[in-house]
Design a protein around this motif. Structure first.
Motif, mmCIF file in Angstrom:
data_model
loop_
_atom_site.group_PDB
_atom_site.id
_atom_site.type_symbol
_atom_site.label_atom_id
_atom_site.label_comp_id
_atom_site.label_asym_id
_atom_site.label_seq_id
_atom_site.Cartn_x
_atom_site.Cartn_y
_atom_site.Cartn_z
ATOM 1 N N GLY A 46 80.389 46.006 38.281
ATOM 2 C CA GLY A 46 80.950 46.876 39.307
ATOM 3 C C GLY A 46 82.461 46.813 39.308
ATOM 4 N N ASN A 47 83.069 47.590 40.185
ATOM 5 C CA ASN A 47 84.532 47.635 40.230
ATOM 6 C C ASN A 47 85.125 46.511 41.062
ATOM 7 N N GLY A 48 84.293 45.745 41.720
ATOM 8 C CA GLY A 48 84.755 44.611 42.505
ATOM 9 C C GLY A 48 83.604 44.052 43.315
ATOM 10 N N VAL A 69 66.790 48.307 42.560
ATOM 11 C CA VAL A 69 68.137 48.549 42.029
ATOM 12 C C VAL A 69 68.628 49.953 42.354
ATOM 13 N N ALA A 70 67.717 50.923 42.388
ATOM 14 C CA ALA A 70 68.105 52.316 42.650
ATOM 15 C C ALA A 70 68.800 52.467 44.006
ATOM 16 N N TYR A 71 68.475 51.600 44.939
ATOM 17 C CA TYR A 71 69.073 51.668 46.273
ATOM 18 C C TYR A 71 70.423 50.944 46.339
ATOM 19 N N LEU A 72 70.718 50.144 45.308
ATOM 20 C CA LEU A 72 71.926 49.325 45.325
ATOM 21 C C LEU A 72 73.063 49.884 44.476
ATOM 22 N N THR A 73 72.734 50.579 43.408
ATOM 23 C CA THR A 73 73.775 51.071 42.517
ATOM 24 C C THR A 73 74.457 52.305 43.097
ATOM 25 N N GLY A 74 75.718 52.468 42.746
ATOM 26 C CA GLY A 74 76.529 53.543 43.274
ATOM 27 C C GLY A 74 77.601 53.004 44.208
ATOM 28 N N THR A 75 78.332 53.900 44.835
ATOM 29 C CA THR A 75 79.381 53.512 45.776
ATOM 30 C C THR A 75 78.771 53.390 47.164
ATOM 31 N N ARG A 76 78.794 52.174 47.707
ATOM 32 C CA ARG A 76 78.121 51.906 48.984
ATOM 33 C C ARG A 76 78.928 50.890 49.791
ATOM 34 N N THR A 87 81.764 49.845 44.329
ATOM 35 C CA THR A 87 80.921 50.619 43.420
ATOM 36 C C THR A 87 80.199 49.670 42.481
ATOM 37 N N LEU A 88 78.888 49.627 42.596
ATOM 38 C CA LEU A 88 78.058 48.792 41.735
ATOM 39 C C LEU A 88 77.484 49.691 40.646
ATOM 40 N N GLU A 89 77.982 49.536 39.436
ATOM 41 C CA GLU A 89 77.618 50.440 38.348
ATOM 42 C C GLU A 89 76.209 50.191 37.823
ATOM 43 N N SER A 90 75.852 48.928 37.681
ATOM 44 C CA SER A 90 74.535 48.633 37.112
ATOM 45 C C SER A 90 74.073 47.231 37.481
ATOM 46 N N ILE A 91 72.753 47.071 37.506
ATOM 47 C CA ILE A 91 72.108 45.760 37.613
ATOM 48 C C ILE A 91 71.058 45.732 36.514
#
Length: 249
Positions: A189-191, A144-151, A169-173
């Motif tokens: 996430g935002n979308g 998850v650490a590699y997926l969360t954030g703006t990517r 932007t994926l805020e959390s999993i």
């Protein structure tokens, strides 16, 4: 008058949210047909997102305009009277004239449900992916650490012809292990891109199976290629849980 509704639906027998010319079995199509009878002319219903065939929703949001001024309660009562039993409107209110349920959304939450045991519960079978094996959830959580954030999530987009930005932007999993053999994964996430949650889920499952390492996520993102990511998890386990609009409504 502009209205906004919150609704739930069992997507099992539908060909998705979006109205299509080759099928009448869509959520949008069902809503528009009922509202046309109420208003006496065609009504366009705009959803916060287009769920795929077989995908469910607990908190989908949609908006539409009616030519007549009707009390929100009257509109909701009419919809629930004539909609099929697997679609239900549970909240309604008037909305600002320029409100758009998709464009004004600031956050969405999806949940994916997995059955880890050898056979799905008979009464939940339409709402779980029957994986039928245990997963290393600790490894999935490290990924998850590699997926969360703006990517740039192009590798997790099911639309190969996507021309618009694939940055999200994926805020959390979050992972929730229930008391028996069920695992829920929530994505906020935002979308989300087409099939993004299902591809993320399939990739995380492969991590949990030991077929990929958590750190492999980095190279998958960098590839910007759908073929680099994992399989697309089936639709029956996916729910649109909630759509948020901040202080707007």
């Amino acid at each position: 008058m502009n209205y906004i509704i919150w609704l739930s639906y069992d997507g099992t027998r539908y060909d998705g949210w979006q109205k299509q010319g080759n099928t009448e079995k869509t959520i949008q199509g069902k809503l528009e047909r009922v509202l046309e009878k109420l208003d006496g002319e065609p009504v366009e219903v705009r959803g916060s997102g287009r769920t795929d065939a077989g995908v469910h929703a607990r908190g989908q949001v949609a908006d539409f305009q009616l030519k007549g001024k009707r009390a929100p309660e009257e509109v909701m009562e009419y919809l629930n009277r004539y909609l099929p039993e697997d679609i239900a409107v549970w909240r309604i209110q008037t909305a600002p004239e320029r409100f758009h349920s998709r464009l004004n959304a600031v956050r969405k939450t999806y949940r994916y449900q997995i059955e880890l045991g050898p056979k799905k519960d008979v009464f939940r079978r339409s709402y779980y992916y029957g994986l039928g094996q245990e997963l290393d959830v600790a490894s999935m959580e490290r990924a998850v650490a590699y997926l969360t954030g703006t990517r740039d999530f192009k590798s997790f987009c099911g639309n190969k012809k996507m021309k618009k930005s694939t940055v999200r932007t994926l805020e959390s999993i979050r992972f929730e292990r229930l008391e028996d053999t069920r695992l829920h994964i929530s994505f906020t996430g935002n979308g989300f891109l087409q099939q993004m949650v299902r591809i993320l889920t399939g990739t995380l499952i492969e991590v949990g199976q030991g077929r990929r390492k958590p750190e492999d996520i980095r190279s998958i993102l960098e590839a910007l290629d759908r073929q680099a990511a994992g399989f697309t998890a089936p639709p029956e386990g996916l729910f649109l849980e909630k759509v948020e609009y901040g202080e707007l409504i």
